[in-house]
Design an enzyme around this catalytic site. Structure first.
Site, PDB file in Angstrom:
ATOM      1  N   ASN A 191       1.246  11.021   5.868  1.00 44.33           N
ATOM      2  CA  ASN A 191       0.152  10.944   6.657  1.00 44.33           C
ATOM      3  C   ASN A 191      -0.958  12.096   6.873  1.00 44.33           C
ATOM      4  O   ASN A 191      -2.194  11.823   7.060  1.00 44.33           O
ATOM      5  CB  ASN A 191       0.314  10.448   8.005  1.00 44.33           C
ATOM      6  N   GLU A 240       7.238   4.554   7.097  1.00 42.59           N
ATOM      7  CA  GLU A 240       6.948   5.959   6.321  1.00 42.59           C
ATOM      8  C   GLU A 240       7.975   7.310   6.904  1.00 42.59           C
ATOM      9  O   GLU A 240       8.004   7.483   7.955  1.00 42.59           O
ATOM     10  CB  GLU A 240       5.411   6.411   6.770  1.00 42.59           C
ATOM     11  N   LYS A 252       4.129  -6.617   4.151  1.00 46.61           N
ATOM     12  CA  LYS A 252       3.876  -5.187   3.722  1.00 46.61           C
ATOM     13  C   LYS A 252       3.564  -4.494   4.844  1.00 46.61           C
ATOM     14  O   LYS A 252       3.179  -4.993   6.319  1.00 46.61           O
ATOM     15  CB  LYS A 252       2.538  -5.405   2.672  1.00 46.61           C
ATOM     16  N   SER A 298      -6.144  11.672   0.268  1.00 49.00           N
ATOM     17  CA  SER A 298      -6.278  12.839  -0.395  1.00 49.00           C
ATOM     18  C   SER A 298      -6.123  12.665  -1.941  1.00 49.00           C
ATOM     19  O   SER A 298      -5.153  11.858  -2.313  1.00 49.00           O
ATOM     20  CB  SER A 298      -5.880  14.193   0.123  1.00 49.00           C
ATOM     21  N   THR A 311       0.832  -1.218  -0.034  1.00 47.41           N
ATOM     22  CA  THR A 311       0.050   0.045   0.057  1.00 47.41           C
ATOM     23  C   THR A 311       1.084   1.163   0.043  1.00 47.41           C
ATOM     24  O   THR A 311       1.269   1.570  -1.055  1.00 47.41           O
ATOM     25  CB  THR A 311      -1.135   0.129   1.329  1.00 47.41           C
ATOM     26  N   THR A 367       2.149  -8.546  12.209  1.00 52.11           N
ATOM     27  CA  THR A 367       1.849  -7.146  11.166  1.00 52.11           C
ATOM     28  C   THR A 367       1.040  -7.302  10.223  1.00 52.11           C
ATOM     29  O   THR A 367       0.938  -8.346   9.708  1.00 52.11           O
ATOM     30  CB  THR A 367       3.200  -6.577  10.744  1.00 52.11           C
TER      31      THR A 367
END
Lengths: 408, 408
Positions: free
Chosen positions: B403, B279, B181, B408, B155, B192
């Site tokens: 994040n 991230e 992932k 969006s 993702t 996870t």
């Protein structure tokens, strides 16, 4: 820019009879800034405090606890720039030397002084510069020193924080005035770094001790900026007894109820001011959790939401990303939580029920609420009568910038 | 860019006899990306799994648990784009419909299918597009499908994650291959989101069940990116028995020890890959805590350090801000921790002892370690024999950006 925190004005801060404050530039860490504050209390004042539960509690916190236990406190001294935490034996020597310097200038005993430090951890106090600054701060002592003191205790704060109220107690005017500081390393666990409140009310030591714990629980212990509990958190409540009311000592009396409400109200406003000025904050969030079996589980849910970096970045983006809120509720540690029963509101909009998005929810309603600077998230756990409220702020680029740059 | 994660190559991923994988573009949330993966297992394979403890656990997780309890699993189906979490009754209907579609294409029973979803929470699955995509994924089934599957389950991951090892067991070649992932909402609490491992070893169901828990504990349950536990975390271990070794069922035998070590090793590498691709990550941190009274308290200290936004932003800035590490240790919840006894190392540099900075410490030594992309923080609590290791990454501008922008 703090979120909806009106600029502090000197005349907002009512003096408290029996309390004088003085500040000076001691050059603790940076030149040309007020960094040393002294509180002087008239004889007979009562003092109570709560302190960080961090095991790496700072040297001044350890000295404070010992001196407070002995009683008869007559002065407080606060330096910014260096926290005197993680400084071992030398830190204790410095904290005691600070008390000696203040005691000498005020002609009291070192054990009558409470020392506080805030700033960088692991650095040693420049004790010579600090003690050299003490006479200047003492020379500056005055009843209307609260406004300047609110500035002098700031570190990464972008705005001074002060609240003052007046109430009537048995026909006597009673004043409650306080200042606080803090913007990062904020998830106080007993009290925040730092809050100082004074009242001229006459109150027994027993009830003052009770009140400081209650007020801390409902204010400084109900906020979070980044979930980090500081090494120096301290919250002090002083009562000089100069207002002339008869001593408040009955837990069932009207005077206690009135004083309690006013003191807690001031403490909550001071605590909220810290969140409004949270590092990088652009939003102020109220997390109200009700319908729990205990206050503790309500707090756990509120803190899970309020500390989730995913929730906080979504609020920064004004994104009604409800899934992140639900996920945080889900991992808050209530093992038998029935998610199909709980409800979640964003402002006045019901956003989740029956384990998923509310049928009536429309994205534009969520977006409307999220666009505001002050947002309330309400969670009904639908399993009991307890409730708790926690205040927090969002997580922005500036939080990272401030904390990647600090010290450098 | 992930931190020191070598680009996955197709020939790194050894096929596992008895396991075939196929992927397709079902258009779940975005066009032109592979988003649907099917695993087909030969008859006789044993399967074990651990799942999120989040109370808002996703519909597919609930279906997985029920099907796994019934046994005789023959297929897995994974979609990305939509997590099917916080979706109430409709989510359960969709998860079951997914199993029905796969069962029909493979001529097995729906209860023999384990469904997994990952992506946005609170959105409903586009079940028609998903089921329409199933025949394409089934048509693509092949033993060397691991490489493509590692891509198709991504993702916000920026890189595919796969690990494959071969060991010898009783003279037979045994393969262990896995993919994972995840990049955000990562503090797995059981496993996870998502890890899939298969081996062709022959192992009893009892030991497989034990191994999946042990492997999860030492790998996926020992990492954190942002402290958020996902609603969909799942870790599945499959054993096809095709390698020809006699069944591993003796906990004291050499075969169990060898297989256990290899499986756990692969799981740790897969879990670390998630942190390396965390991230916004620019640093990979190993937090090794020893000298504790229990593994649990060592983990609490490691997680306190690894989840502190202040520590993580300091690492991002390559700033050896030791005070933030000490403060995190101090609030980790060990009430009787004696901070004067513990020691902290940054890499091979002793940085703290006797409650403060080590006398031998020089800032340039700390700066040298902090400049590296992989940093080990070692804490000796000096109060027992237990230890634990947690892996994490730093906290950068890009974490906030990712994040604040996601969705969006």
């Amino acid at each position: 820019m703090p979120v909806n925190l009106p600029a502090l004005q000197p005349d907002h801060m009512h003096p408290v009879a029996g309390v004088r404050l003085g500040v000076t530039e001691a050059g603790i860490r940076k030149a040309n800034r007020r960094d040393l504050t002294v509180f002087a209390l008239d004889s007979g004042a009562r003092v109570a405090g709560v302190f960080t539960k961090n095991r790496f509690c700072a040297a001044p916190v350890q000295v404070c606890k010992a001196h407070l236990a002995a009683g008869d406190i007559r002065a407080l001294v606060i330096n910014t720039g260096v926290a005197n935490a993680g400084t071992g034996e030398e830190g204790m020597v410095h904290a005691r030397a600070t008390c000696v310097a203040v005691a000498k200038a005020l002609d009291i005993a070192p054990e009558q002084v409470l020392p506080f430090s805030t700033g960088v951890i692991l650095e040693h106090l420049p004790i010579d510069r600090l003690t050299a600054g003490v006479p200047g701060a003492v020379a500056d002592l005055r009843g209307d020193g609260w406004f300047d003191a609110a500035h002098a205790i700031m570190t990464t704060d972008t705005a001074p924080k002060g609240v003052s109220r007046r109430i009537e107690l048995e026909g006597k005017d009673v004043t409650i005035t306080g200042i606080s500081k803090g913007a990062g390393m904020i998830k106080p666990n007993m009290a925040t770094m730092l809050g100082f409140m004074a009242t001229d009310a006459n109150i027994s030591q027993a009830l003052l001790d009770k009140l400081v714990v209650e007020a801390a629980d409902l204010s400084f212990n109900s906020i979070t900026v980044d979930g980090d509990t500081s090494t120096n958190d301290s919250f002090i409540l002083m009562a000089t007894g100069k207002a002339g009311n008869s001593v408040v000592e009955d837990e069932h009396g009207a005077a206690w109820a009135a004083l309690r409400e006013a003191v807690i109200g001031v403490a909550i406003e001071l605590a909220q001011a810290i969140v409004r000025d949270g590092e990088g904050a652009t939003k102020f969030m109220t997390l109200a959790v009700k319908g729990g079996r205990s206050r503790e589980e309500c707090r756990a849910v509120a803190y899970a939401i309020g500390q989730s970096p995913l929730v906080k970045t979504a609020f920064f983006a004004s994104d009604p990303n409800l899934g992140r809120i639900l996920a945080a509720i889900g991992y808050a540690g209530i093992d038998d939580l029935d998610v199909s029963r709980l409800k979640v509101w964003l402002g006045d909009v019901l956003v989740a029920e029956r384990g998923g998005r509310a049928a009536s929810y429309r994205e534009e309603d969520g977006a409307r609420i999220m666009a505001e600077a002050e947002i309330t998230v309400t969670v009904d756990l639908a399993r009991g009568e307890a409730e708790a409220t926690v205040w927090t702020c969002d997580f922005s680029y500036d939080y990272v910038k401030i904390n990647a740059d600090y010290r450098s």
